[in-house]
Design an enzyme around this catalytic site. Structure first.
Site, mmCIF file in Angstrom:
data_model
loop_
_atom_site.group_PDB
_atom_site.id
_atom_site.type_symbol
_atom_site.label_atom_id
_atom_site.label_comp_id
_atom_site.label_asym_id
_atom_site.label_seq_id
_atom_site.Cartn_x
_atom_site.Cartn_y
_atom_site.Cartn_z
ATOM 1 N N HIS A 289 0.811 -1.214 0.000
ATOM 2 C CA HIS A 289 0.000 0.000 0.000
ATOM 3 C C HIS A 289 0.843 1.262 0.000
ATOM 4 O O HIS A 289 0.322 2.360 0.124
ATOM 5 C CB HIS A 289 -0.927 0.004 1.213
ATOM 6 C CG HIS A 289 -1.920 -1.118 1.142
ATOM 7 N ND1 HIS A 289 -2.967 -1.110 0.258
ATOM 8 C CD2 HIS A 289 -1.961 -2.296 1.791
ATOM 9 C CE1 HIS A 289 -3.638 -2.237 0.397
ATOM 10 N NE2 HIS A 289 -3.046 -2.982 1.313
ATOM 11 N N ARG A 290 2.147 1.092 -0.122
ATOM 12 C CA ARG A 290 2.986 2.276 -0.060
ATOM 13 C C ARG A 290 2.713 3.205 -1.246
ATOM 14 O O ARG A 290 2.859 4.411 -1.134
ATOM 15 C CB ARG A 290 4.462 1.875 -0.001
ATOM 16 C CG ARG A 290 5.285 2.923 0.707
ATOM 17 C CD ARG A 290 6.684 2.484 0.972
ATOM 18 N NE ARG A 290 6.815 1.779 2.248
ATOM 19 C CZ ARG A 290 7.899 1.124 2.602
ATOM 20 N NH1 ARG A 290 8.910 1.052 1.791
ATOM 21 N NH2 ARG A 290 7.956 0.524 3.755
ATOM 22 N N GLY A 291 2.324 2.604 -2.369
ATOM 23 C CA GLY A 291 2.022 3.401 -3.553
ATOM 24 C C GLY A 291 0.896 4.391 -3.296
ATOM 25 O O GLY A 291 1.050 5.595 -3.489
ATOM 26 N N THR B 121 1.807 7.047 -0.691
ATOM 27 C CA THR B 121 2.715 8.080 -1.197
ATOM 28 C C THR B 121 1.977 9.036 -2.125
ATOM 29 O O THR B 121 2.136 10.252 -2.017
ATOM 30 C CB THR B 121 3.900 7.446 -1.938
ATOM 31 O OG1 THR B 121 4.456 6.438 -1.124
ATOM 32 C CG2 THR B 121 4.954 8.468 -2.263
#
Lengths: 618, 407
Positions: free
Chosen positions: B340-342, B345
């Site tokens: 879920h970092r996408g 960010t």
């Protein structure tokens, strides 16, 4: 000692060094040249034309990181009880010259540090409890023999001038002239000439701030950089500086066409990645159409240029493309061979940059640094361990936990232990497997040998290791175990007899064994280069039992398939060079390449360079 | 002697890159006083003014080229600015051609950074709360009255991590000098402490030694730096914006490290002649007379600094519609991005981007402008894919935008 003025020939290199002497902001000069051309003599003589007292520091190739950057001076620290800092080579060269002979052989971490120092103009020492900044603004002069490999592009990018590598055959002849001339010269002449040249350069240095360059000239230089496909924008600044320095040397206050040509030759051309195309109609345009009167106008007052009417400005704009075209083509054609890509470092670079086959390890290679680590499994770096233990002696003696240690001994704890880190350059092992069976005699053995020879040459340049396995008759045979002796590999290849069956499975098996052994010795990257028609007809059984019965076709295929898949799974890269005659092929070699997960080449079509490139870019 | 060289070798005690001139005067006026909070046992937290990192007292080691005078490379500049506005974006990786001003731009950043508050002389750059928490946690320490603390403003630190740095300097170690002279074990904070709440810059990040990468990954994940040595144990906050730059041709970046960077800016050779002539002109002007050049750009520098500060203040008031969030999630899903970092960010970056433009509602327009920066390095590598990563992102974006419009 041979003086700068005594060296005959190498005119371009001399010119380059003179420009650097005039404008140190050019960053440096790199001179690629063949062995025995006198390039290092010239580089060392560079000190002659610099102001007296300018530091000239020569960097040894085997320099360690702490000598390069700086660190704690052990002797002084122990003697005084206060931490004493020793400056590194980079900061010793501050205000002067850092000279590196054979700069292409410098290891990549040293190159990185030099790059870093150039871009900052100082060295950050953040090590062993030290935190300091040492000024390190220097001119880098590097010489090397291109057959030893190339200099890293990242470093070249930070250096203004690269002397084009041309006419090296000339140099040998010219070196003789040096000797002849030297015999006749007397010291007084030399001294006078040097004095004159130094004065000349001093005058140029004073002239430098008074030289101006027009906007159109800058545009022309930028356009040339773009047409030649030079990467980056920093190079523009170097080109402009070089042109200005050339004008200053000639005691002019304007940059003229010759200055620009010289700048193009020394800064841009060696970085070219493509040959510019001369437009067909540019020949029709009148060749001499520069505007010298405008130059004068501009030097009077550059600011007033903004006030010139738009129409006139536009006219200038129109003239520039022709001027550019002419300039560039002249400079390129004047003394360079038809194909600039042969002399351009940048174009060769693409496949060879990076730290391919170079890794830090704890076992072998060149000792680069000591760092904390486990004592049992590594080599202990004794001196660094003692250095880190030394300051704590007083403290530890007061520590109750250490009270039972003998009073005379040095108190060393596991925190102090430093292990050695090495850098190993020969990271890649190429295992050549050459099919020498009867069918190969038909199939262009000579061509195959040619391809191998050029790969071998490349392996030498990168200090890779090579092994040679041939297969014919009942089984494969290691002709040359992994070694760096490319010559031996070539010799073995030349006398390779052909004839008999094709024990392909045996070759794969033996190659894999060799690969596994190499792994235990710390070689991580391994590549198979198979030169064969791919038609194995002798089973693996024959390797162990010469009297074994001939294996059926299904068994043969199965053996090759399972071996290939295992080899691929083991992370060994492969390329298969198919030697089969077209009309005989049943597609065995492409199948083999596929199972190995490797690249496939059909030899009659493949050029040696393509194969080399494929091997290097895996 | 060559004119531009200073001649004699001098060595200077290093500290952080800082804003020059005006700022220097401001902070230098207040002499750092000894921090009262002395640590217990034999460990002193080295708050001595002499040893403390004094960002304001840095010698000017070669003036940095002004940020606002840098021509082109908008992608990189925007990425850096957005990270100042919201440090939680997670840093920038700048990869691209040689000689395109990567490190010049990052080093120029220091001059446009806003200020942070810390307890006077605190070498760990902690917030006041962190300071109190950290000091009170020490054995036998009494409660600290926040009112008794002296607060100072310092510019956001930018710390340069050179390739040759050793682990002890990065993490901090025991002060050898104090051990030698007084036999006291005192902790000397390293670069990670200096970088707390600031920027940590690594040029040629793809060439950084593996063991240092390990340290960075560890600290970046936990936000804490833990040092155990010579029988002392130190733990201090180390949250920083990681900025790395390099040339992809020189070597690959480790995937774990790549993933740590919030944004990935690409930088290529400028091919516009007018721009390039301008670059040459400005550089020459700067080299000839740095002071005059700085003066010329002073107003623009201040304007940018103010704009960033305003955006920072605006950020908490920025809102986003759930529909936009859905679209972001869809985009990441369609592109097949793991984890879920996408999304996280993109969302944070879009917020910062809106704030920088002085707007308080995030729309897909903002998302569109920063999606490439956020996702480029997160796409799975597919050797058969011929489409450029950027194009792929644009294509998916267009699809989603098309859908949104059609509804």
């Amino acid at each position: 000692m041979i003086a700068f003025t005594d060296i005959v020939g190498m005119d371009l290199a001399k010119q380059a060094l003179m420009l650097l002497a005039v404008d140190s902001e050019l960053g440096g000069v790199v001179i690629p040249s063949a062995v025995g051309s006198g390039k290092s003599t010239l580089a060392r003589a560079f000190a002659d034309i610099l102001p007296e007292g300018t530091p000239f520091v020569e960097l040894p190739l085997n320099v360690t990181e702490d000598r390069l950057i700086g660190g704690v001076d052990l002797e002084a620290t122990l003697a005084t009880g206060v931490r004493v800092v020793q400056h590194g080579v980079l900061s010793k060269a501050h205000g002067g010259v850092l000279y590196v002979d054979s700069i292409s052989l410098l290891d990549s971490s040293a190159v990185s540090h030099i790059m870093d120092a150039i871009s900052r103009g100082e060295v950050l020492v953040e090590r062993e409890g030290l935190s300091e900044v040492h000024p390190a603004k220097f001119m880098l002069v590097g010489t090397y023999d291109p057959t030893d490999g190339e200099v890293r592009m990242g470093l070249l990018d930070r250096i203004g001038i690269i002397v084009p590598f041309t006419a090296q055959n000339d140099y040998r002849a010219r070196k003789k002239i040096v000797n002849v001339v030297l015999g006749k010269r007397n010291e007084e002449d030399t001294r006078d000439e040097l004095k004159m040249l130094s004065g000349f350069i001093q005058a140029a240095r004073e002239q430098l701030p008074h030289v101006s360059i027009t906007k159109e000239q800058v545009q022309a230089l930028v356009q040339t950089a773009i047409s030649l496909g030079v990467e980056g924008n920093r190079v523009d600044i170097f080109t402009v500086r070089a042109a200005i320095a050339a004008a200053a040397l000639a005691q002019r206050s304007d940059v003229d066409e010759e200055d620009m040509k010289l700048a193009i030759k020394l800064v841009l051309i060696p970085r070219a990645t493509r040959m510019p195309e001369r437009e067909a109609d540019s020949n029709d345009a009148p060749p001499e159409e520069e505007p010298p009167p405008q130059d004068e106008q501009e030097s009077e007052d550059e600011e007033s240029n903004a006030d010139t009417p738009d129409a006139e400005a536009e006219e200038e704009q129109k003239e520039t493309p022709d001027m550019i075209e002419e300039l560039m083509m002249d400079a390129i054609e004047m003394e360079l061979p038809d194909n600039i890509l042969n002399i351009s470092l940048a174009s060769k670079k693409k496949t060879t940059t990076g730290s391919r086959g170079e890794a830090l390890n704890n076992k072998r290679g060149r000792f680069v640094r000591a760092q904390p680590g486990e004592m049992r499994t590594n080599k202990v770096a004794l001196i660094p361990t003692l250095i880190s233990a030394a300051p704590w002696q007083e403290t530890r003696r007061r520590d109750s936990k250490m009270a039972n240690r003998p009073k005379t001994a040095l108190l060393i704890t596991k925190d102090d232990v430093k292990i050695k880190r090495f850098r190993d350059k020969s990271g890649t092992l190429f295992i050549f497997m050459v099919d020498a069976s009867g069918s190969m005699a038909l199939n262009r053995m000579r061509q195959a040998k040619g391809a191998v020879a050029s790969l071998l040459q490349n392996a030498y340049v990168h200090r890779d290791q090579v092994a040679l396995i041939s297969f014919r008759g009942k089984q494969a045979q290691v002709l040359l175990p992994p070694s760096q002796s490319v010559d031996r590999a070539k010799r073995e290849l030349d006398v390779l007899p052909t004839g008999g069956g094709t024990p392909l499975a045996s070759a794969l098996y033996l190659g894999w064994e060799t690969a596994k052994q190499a792994r235990t010795k710390g070689i991580s990257q391994i590549m198979f280069v198979l030169i064969t028609d791919g038609r194995g007809n002798i089973g693996l059984q024959a390797t162990f039992d010469p009297n074994a019965e001939k294996a059926p076709k299904e068994v043969l295929e199965k053996e090759i398939e399972s071996l290939s898949l295992s080899i691929q799974a083991d992370g060994v890269a492969s390329i298969v060079i198919d030697t089969q005659m077209n009309y005989l092929s049943r597609g065995e070699a492409p199948k083999l390449a596929q199972k190995l997960g490797g690249r496939y080449f059909y030899l009659p079509n493949a050029k040696a360079e393509q194969i080399v490139e494929a091997a290097l870019s895996f | 002697m060559i004119s531009s060289f200073t001649g004699r070798q001098v060595s200077t005690k290093r500290s952080i890159m800082t804003q020059t001139e005006t700022v220097a005067k401001k902070t230098a006026a207040k002499k750092p006083a000894v921090v009262k909070a002395k640590a217990s046992s034999t460990v002193t937290a080295t708050p001595e003014p002499k040893k403390a990192v004094k960002p304001a007292a840095k010698k000017k080691s070669g003036q940095a080229f002004p940020f606002t005078a840098i021509v082109g490379q908008e992608e990189m500049k925007l990425s850096l600015i957005l990270n100042i506005i919201d440090p939680r974006i997670g840093g920038v990786l700048v990869m691209g051609h040689r000689g395109t001003g990567k490190s010049t731009t990052v080093r120029a950043l220091a001059e446009v950074l806003p200020f942070i508050e810390r307890v006077e002389g605190d070498t760990y750059n902690r917030t006041v709360d962190q300071f109190i928490e950290g000091e009170e946690a020490k054995k036998g320490h009494k409660a600290i009255d926040p009112a008794s603390l002296k607060i100072e403003k310092i510019p956001v630190p930018v710390v340069d991590l050179p390739l040759g740095a050793t682990e002890d300097r990065v993490c901090g170690t025991i002060d050898i000098e104090q051990a030698l002279t007084s036999g006291v074990k005192a902790f000397e904070p390293g670069l990670l402490a200096q970088a707390n709440r600031g920027f940590l810059y690594i040029d040629e990040v793809n060439l950084l030694d593996d063991h240092l990468v390990d340290v960075l990954l560890d600290v970046a994940a936990s936000g804490q730096n833990v040092v155990e040595r010579e029988g002392i144990s130190i733990r201090h906050p180390a949250r920083f914006v990681l900025v790395g730059s390099g040339n992809p041709e020189e070597g690959e970046l480790r995937p774990q490290l790549l993933d740590r960077f919030g944004l990935h800016a690409r930088i290529i050779t400028i091919l516009d002649i007018a721009k390039r002539v301008d670059i040459v002109k400005r550089r020459r002007e700067f080299d000839d007379d740095p002071d005059a050049f700085m003066k010329k750009y002073n107003r623009e520098q201040q304007k940018l600094q103010k704009k960033i500060q305003t955006a920072k203040e605006l950020l908490p008031t920025v809102t986003m519609d759930d529909a936009v969030l859905t679209d972001i999630a869809k985009l990441c899903m369609n592109l097949g991005i793991d984890g879920h970092r996408g999304e996280l960010t993109i969302t944070r970056t879009a917020f910062a981007h809106a704030a920088f433009r002085g707007e308080t509602v995030v729309t897909m327009k903002h998302v569109k402008e920063i999606a490439g920066l956020c996702l480029r390095h997160r796409l799975r590598k597919d050797p058969l894919e011929t489409l450029d990563v950027g194009e792929k992102i644009d294509r998916e974006l267009a699809k989603i935008l098309g859908e949104a419009e059609a509804v």
